[in-house]
Design a protein around this motif. Structure first.
Motif, PDB file in Angstrom:
ATOM      1  N   GLN A   1      -3.265  -5.493  -1.764  1.00 52.28           N
ATOM      2  CA  GLN A   1      -3.189  -4.239  -1.026  1.00 52.28           C
ATOM      3  C   GLN A   1      -1.964  -4.217  -0.119  1.00 52.28           C
ATOM      4  N   GLN A   2      -1.613  -5.369   0.461  1.00 54.03           N
ATOM      5  CA  GLN A   2      -0.427  -5.432   1.322  1.00 54.03           C
ATOM      6  C   GLN A   2       0.852  -5.229   0.520  1.00 54.03           C
ATOM      7  N   LYS A   3       0.883  -5.731  -0.699  1.00 52.34           N
ATOM      8  CA  LYS A   3       2.066  -5.503  -1.537  1.00 52.34           C
ATOM      9  C   LYS A   3       2.303  -4.004  -1.701  1.00 52.34           C
ATOM     10  N   ARG A   4       1.225  -3.286  -1.891  1.00 52.76           N
ATOM     11  CA  ARG A   4       1.310  -1.834  -2.015  1.00 52.76           C
ATOM     12  C   ARG A   4       1.816  -1.209  -0.719  1.00 52.76           C
ATOM     13  N   GLN A   5       1.338  -1.718   0.412  1.00 53.99           N
ATOM     14  CA  GLN A   5       1.772  -1.209   1.720  1.00 53.99           C
ATOM     15  C   GLN A   5       3.247  -1.529   1.963  1.00 53.99           C
ATOM     16  N   PHE A   6       3.692  -2.694   1.498  1.00 56.87           N
ATOM     17  CA  PHE A   6       5.093  -3.071   1.648  1.00 56.87           C
ATOM     18  C   PHE A   6       5.993  -2.063   0.936  1.00 56.87           C
ATOM     19  N   VAL A   7       5.613  -1.720  -0.281  1.00 60.54           N
ATOM     20  CA  VAL A   7       6.410  -0.770  -1.056  1.00 60.54           C
ATOM     21  C   VAL A   7       6.494   0.572  -0.333  1.00 60.54           C
ATOM     22  N   ALA A   8       5.347   1.065   0.158  1.00 59.65           N
ATOM     23  CA  ALA A   8       5.319   2.354   0.859  1.00 59.65           C
ATOM     24  C   ALA A   8       6.150   2.304   2.140  1.00 59.65           C
ATOM     25  N   ALA A   9       6.086   1.188   2.867  1.00 64.70           N
ATOM     26  CA  ALA A   9       6.845   1.068   4.116  1.00 64.70           C
ATOM     27  C   ALA A   9       8.346   1.071   3.854  1.00 64.70           C
ATOM     28  N   LEU A  10       8.781   0.372   2.813  1.00 58.54           N
ATOM     29  CA  LEU A  10      10.209   0.365   2.481  1.00 58.54           C
ATOM     30  C   LEU A  10      10.662   1.745   2.023  1.00 58.54           C
ATOM     31  N   GLN A  11       9.830   2.426   1.247  1.00 59.21           N
ATOM     32  CA  GLN A  11      10.174   3.779   0.803  1.00 59.21           C
ATOM     33  C   GLN A  11      10.262   4.744   1.973  1.00 59.21           C
ATOM     34  N   SER A  12       9.460   4.513   3.002  1.00 57.78           N
ATOM     35  CA  SER A  12       9.500   5.392   4.176  1.00 57.78           C
ATOM     36  C   SER A  12      10.825   5.295   4.914  1.00 57.78           C
ATOM     37  N   ARG A  13      11.566   4.201   4.695  1.00 57.87           N
ATOM     38  CA  ARG A  13      12.892   4.037   5.296  1.00 57.87           C
ATOM     39  C   ARG A  13      14.005   4.530   4.375  1.00 57.87           C
ATOM     40  N   GLY A  14      13.622   5.231   3.321  1.00 65.55           N
ATOM     41  CA  GLY A  14      14.635   5.800   2.429  1.00 65.55           C
ATOM     42  C   GLY A  14      15.120   4.864   1.347  1.00 65.55           C
TER      43      GLY A  14
ATOM     44  N   PRO B   1      -2.063  -4.025  10.377  1.00 66.90           N
ATOM     45  CA  PRO B   1      -2.698  -3.482   9.166  1.00 66.90           C
ATOM     46  C   PRO B   1      -2.461  -2.002   8.922  1.00 66.90           C
ATOM     47  N   ASP B   2      -2.313  -1.211   9.990  1.00 67.70           N
ATOM     48  CA  ASP B   2      -2.265   0.248   9.809  1.00 67.70           C
ATOM     49  C   ASP B   2      -1.023   0.906  10.399  1.00 67.70           C
ATOM     50  N   ASP B   3      -0.079   0.124  10.857  1.00 68.23           N
ATOM     51  CA  ASP B   3       1.122   0.680  11.486  1.00 68.23           C
ATOM     52  C   ASP B   3       2.289   0.577  10.511  1.00 68.23           C
ATOM     53  N   GLN B   4       2.489   1.649   9.706  1.00 70.91           N
ATOM     54  CA  GLN B   4       3.539   1.607   8.685  1.00 70.91           C
ATOM     55  C   GLN B   4       4.932   1.500   9.298  1.00 70.91           C
ATOM     56  N   GLU B   5       5.151   2.162  10.425  1.00 68.88           N
ATOM     57  CA  GLU B   5       6.463   2.133  11.059  1.00 68.88           C
ATOM     58  C   GLU B   5       6.816   0.711  11.508  1.00 68.88           C
ATOM     59  N   LYS B   6       5.844   0.031  12.128  1.00 64.87           N
ATOM     60  CA  LYS B   6       6.070  -1.344  12.575  1.00 64.87           C
ATOM     61  C   LYS B   6       6.268  -2.257  11.383  1.00 64.87           C
ATOM     62  N   LEU B   7       5.469  -2.044  10.345  1.00 67.05           N
ATOM     63  CA  LEU B   7       5.596  -2.849   9.133  1.00 67.05           C
ATOM     64  C   LEU B   7       6.973  -2.662   8.512  1.00 67.05           C
ATOM     65  N   ALA B   8       7.464  -1.431   8.460  1.00 71.07           N
ATOM     66  CA  ALA B   8       8.792  -1.159   7.905  1.00 71.07           C
ATOM     67  C   ALA B   8       9.872  -1.881   8.706  1.00 71.07           C
ATOM     68  N   GLU B   9       9.703  -1.916  10.007  1.00 72.70           N
ATOM     69  CA  GLU B   9      10.676  -2.595  10.864  1.00 72.70           C
ATOM     70  C   GLU B   9      10.693  -4.099  10.581  1.00 72.70           C
ATOM     71  N   ILE B  10       9.508  -4.687  10.425  1.00 69.43           N
ATOM     72  CA  ILE B  10       9.426  -6.120  10.119  1.00 69.43           C
ATOM     73  C   ILE B  10      10.033  -6.415   8.752  1.00 69.43           C
ATOM     74  N   LEU B  11       9.782  -5.532   7.783  1.00 70.02           N
ATOM     75  CA  LEU B  11      10.345  -5.714   6.442  1.00 70.02           C
ATOM     76  C   LEU B  11      11.863  -5.613   6.446  1.00 70.02           C
TER      77      LEU B  11
END
Length: 743
Positions: free
Chosen positions: A493-506, A471-481
């Motif tokens: 809310q998770q859809k929003r987190q997905f977008v942020a996690a992908l953006q964090s990877r550039g 739920p709160d680990d953006q780095e791990k979430l980005a890796e899974i995505l």
């Protein structure tokens, strides 16, 4: 609740907030006429008309041409935006004179009774007077993602939207008095700012402006000091200053954006923010919602599997489906097969929401019932849980009907979904263009995987259950995505987190959606794309709305964005090369105190043939290149070496010819013509024809007596041609070394 009477409406204050999807006519004219460069060119034009020969004043016509072309193109874009915005605007349901009617948002008046359902936007402030499980999402105002349950007497604010249930409120503040009166206007405002491209062009203009002033002063001083003829001195200085100004760069950028809006409008795609065109070109990850995007809107009732014979399944299904005054697609499908049973009166209602994934109601004398996702309502060890999973694996949507008191399922219901006929071809396009697709759905992982597998989406058979994600680990979430493609049971809310996690990877992320559960993710994505049949709230926050609801419009939308950005970079290379060779020439001439190598009429001729006319065609040409970040440094890596080599070649030719300006002009044309050929790559037949026509026109200017006399041209010489050819080869090598040579 009868609402206002017609007489009360006529006397009440209206919600007439100025809503502009584009700049006004006066603003368009000011923006295209009252510019710094037009002022500079206008002053120089006047100097030539006073002290020089009129033939050298042709460059002044660029003010008229730039202004007229810019105004016409932006007016076309304005008309397109205004027309499509009216088509896109959702009506508001009000109750007047005791009956419900739909009106334009501007026609809401103070005291109106406004009815709400899931997905409806609140365009004015008010007080709730009726609530049937009404839940309001105020995240666009407060940043808090959790919906707020509203009861009679509660206040609601414009800028929020209903996510579940239904209700009504009385308008207490309308027009400019409303809390967020500008939100809708801002969501669809005509804007040319806030993009890397526009910021890059603005930087170029700012720096060049600061350079033009001191270099122009130096050039003017040197020409006046060393030339006994004041008119010739002014002419030489003006030639250098005019050439330094990239007068058409802003124009071509505006034209490319405006034409992009018009072209997309012709495809029924409404661009609510012009920078969205830039986002279209940079997208490398596309997040798709399954329902309504990959599958066609609406569902059909399939099979009803009875788990208990002693339960009134038909009556319970009919009662639940008809209990909500604003049924979703699932309830509508059940309504088609089951009528509302007599005697089933709902005393308490929990409307469906994407976050809960179930709805329920208590019926007087018949107990409480719930309808929703089997893997939410059922225990994993229940036999029906496995049955539901097996059915979902076929691609059907499965819901469970349960007695709430007993927490016992009594039936499983399947709903048929049709894959859009255009989905497979569209997904293949994105795969070929290097755009990664992520399917993000609130449906069960098995159902989503079945649809993804049918569409041959890579990795579609491995669906991830979003409830198992950290739920709160953006780095791990980005890796899974990064490692997976298909996700089921995703909350809003998770859809929003997905977008942020992908953006964090550039990644540059585009998000499509049509329901209220997609609003937050659409807002946060680099590019939000709403389907035309989607909820009003979804269309309000998206930068692009596909008005005809066609998924196969997306390739055309992305292609248009790529065309705009790639072509603006092309014409930027042309205009800034001119600027840099003019700056270099002016510095050399100013420091050495020699005559400028060509007159304004010469630069007008060469610029028209190697920049002006070709740039207009190149700015509108088709291309499939995906835009990349780093626009400013990439253009500088091309324009600076090309400009310096051009300046060196022109001065060498001028000196080798004993101060013959025609030799300098011939060399200048050859070098800049070759730069045009480099910028136009990859070459197509029409581009070869364009480049060839420019060469023929210059040859005619040298050969025809009238034009030769008009432009004050002589014979030139083979030395000028040879110097131009060597300089062209040097520029090819330089741009190849800097990595800016197009293939």
């Amino acid at each position: 609740m009868e609402g206002l009477t017609s007489a009360q409406v006529a006397a009440a204050k209206t919600n007439d907030v100025p809503r502009r999807t584009s700049r006004s006519l006066s603003a368009i004219i000011r923006a295209n006429v009252l510019t710094l460069f037009n002022l500079v060119i206008g002053v120089l034009w006047a100097l030539i008309l006073i002290f020089g020969e009129w033939q050298d004043s042709l460059f002044g016509l660029v003010i008229v041409a730039n202004a007229m072309i810019g105004i016409v193109q932006e007016l076309r874009a304005k008309r397109t935006l205004d027309r499509l915005a009216v088509v896109n605007e959702a009506p508001v349901t009000v109750r007047r004179d005791g009956r419900d009617q739909q009106i334009h948002s501007r026609h809401i008046v103070l005291g109106d009774l406004i009815l709400l359902g899931p997905g409806d936007r609140l365009l004015v402030d008010g007080e709730v007077v009726a609530s049937q499980g009404l839940e309001i999402d105020e995240s666009l105002l407060t940043g808090e993602a959790d919906p707020v349950r509203k009861q009679p007497g509660d206040q609601v604010l414009s800028g929020s939207f209903a996510v579940a249930g239904s209700g009504a409120f009385t308008a207490t503040r309308v027009g400019e008095d409303a809390y967020a009166a500008q939100l809708t206007e801002q969501a669809s405002a005509f804007s040319l700012a806030h993009s890397e491209l526009r910021d890059g062009v603005t930087k170029f203009i700012k720096y060049i402006t600061w350079l033009v002033i001191p270099i122009g002063a130096l050039l003017l001083y040197s020409q006046v000091r060393n030339d006994e003829d004041f008119g010739s001195a002014i002419t030489g200085a003006v030639a250098g200053i005019v050439t330094m100004i990239p007068e058409g760069l802003v124009l071509m950028t505006s034209i490319a954006f405006a034409v992009g809006v018009v072209r997309l409008g012709q495809r029924n795609a409404l661009v609510q923010e012009l920078p969205a065109i830039e986002g279209l070109a940079r997208v490398d990850v596309l997040c798709l919602d399954k329902t309504g995007t990959l599958t066609a809107g609406g569902m059909e009732l399939g099979e009803v599997i009875r788990l208990r014979d002693d339960a009134p399944i038909d009556d319970a299904l009919g009662a639940l489906a008809h209990a909500d005054s604003h049924p979703n697609a699932t309830a509508q499908a059940i309504q088609a097969g089951y009528a509302s049973p007599p005697g089933w009166t709902a005393t308490e209602l929990v409307p469906f929401s994407s976050a809960r994934k179930w709805s329920g109601a208590t019926f007087d004398g018949h107990g409480s019932w719930s309808l929703g996702a089997p893997d939410v309502l059922l225990s994993p060890d229940h036999q029906a849980y496995g049955t539901a999973a097996t059915l979902a694996a076929t691609g059907a949507r499965v819901i469970a009907l349960c007695r709430t008191e007993e927490n016992e399922p009594v039936a499983l219901i399947t709903l048929k979904q049709r894959i859009r006929p255009d989905a497979h071809e569209t997904l293949q396009y994105f795969a070929a263009q290097g755009v990664t697709v992520k399917v993000i759905s609130g449906d069960s992982p098995d159902a989503v995987a079945a649809i993804a597998t049918a569409l041959e989406i890579p990795g579609g058979e491995r669906a991830v259950d979003a409830r198992t994600l950290p739920p709160d680990d953006q780095e791990k979430l980005a890796e899974i995505l990064e490692d997976n493609t298909v996700f089921g049971r995703v909350t809003p809310q998770q859809k929003r987190q997905f977008v942020a996690a992908l953006q964090s990877r550039g990644h540059t992320v585009a998000m499509t959606g049509d329901g209220v559960n997609d609003v937050l993710a659409l807002k946060d994505a680099d590019l939000g794309i709403a389907m035309g049949a989607g909820s009003p709230a979804t269309k309000a926050v998206a930068q692009v709305v596909l008005l005809d609801d066609r998924f196969d419009s997306l390739p055309e939308v992305v292609a248009e964005g790529r065309r705009v950005l790639a072509n603006i970079e092309r014409v930027s290379n042309l205009f800034l090369t001119k600027t840099f060779y003019a700056i270099a020439l002016s510095l050399v001439v100013g420091v050495l105190g020699v005559m400028f190598p060509f007159a304004p009429r010469h630069s007008t001729l060469v610029n028209a043939l190697t920049i002006g006319a070709p740039a207009l065609f190149l700015a509108l040409a088709p291309t499939l290149e995906r835009a990349e970040s780093g626009f400013v440094p990439r253009v500088l890596r091309f324009a600076v070496p090309a400009g310096l080599i051009t300046a060196a070649a022109v001065m060498l030719s001028f000196w080798a010819g004993g101060g013959d300006r025609t030799s300098a002009v011939v060399t200048l044309f050859i070098v800049t013509w070759w730069i045009l050929a480099l910028v136009a790559r990859p070459l197509r037949p029409w581009k070869v024809l364009l480049i060839g026509v420019m060469a023929v026109l210059f040859a005619l200017a040298l050969a025809v007596p009238f034009t030769r006399q008009f432009f004050a041209l002589g014979a030139g010489g083979w030395a000028a041609v040879a110097i131009g050819a060597v300089a062209a080869a040097a520029i090819s090598a330089a741009v190849k070394l800097t990595g800016t040579l197009r293939t």
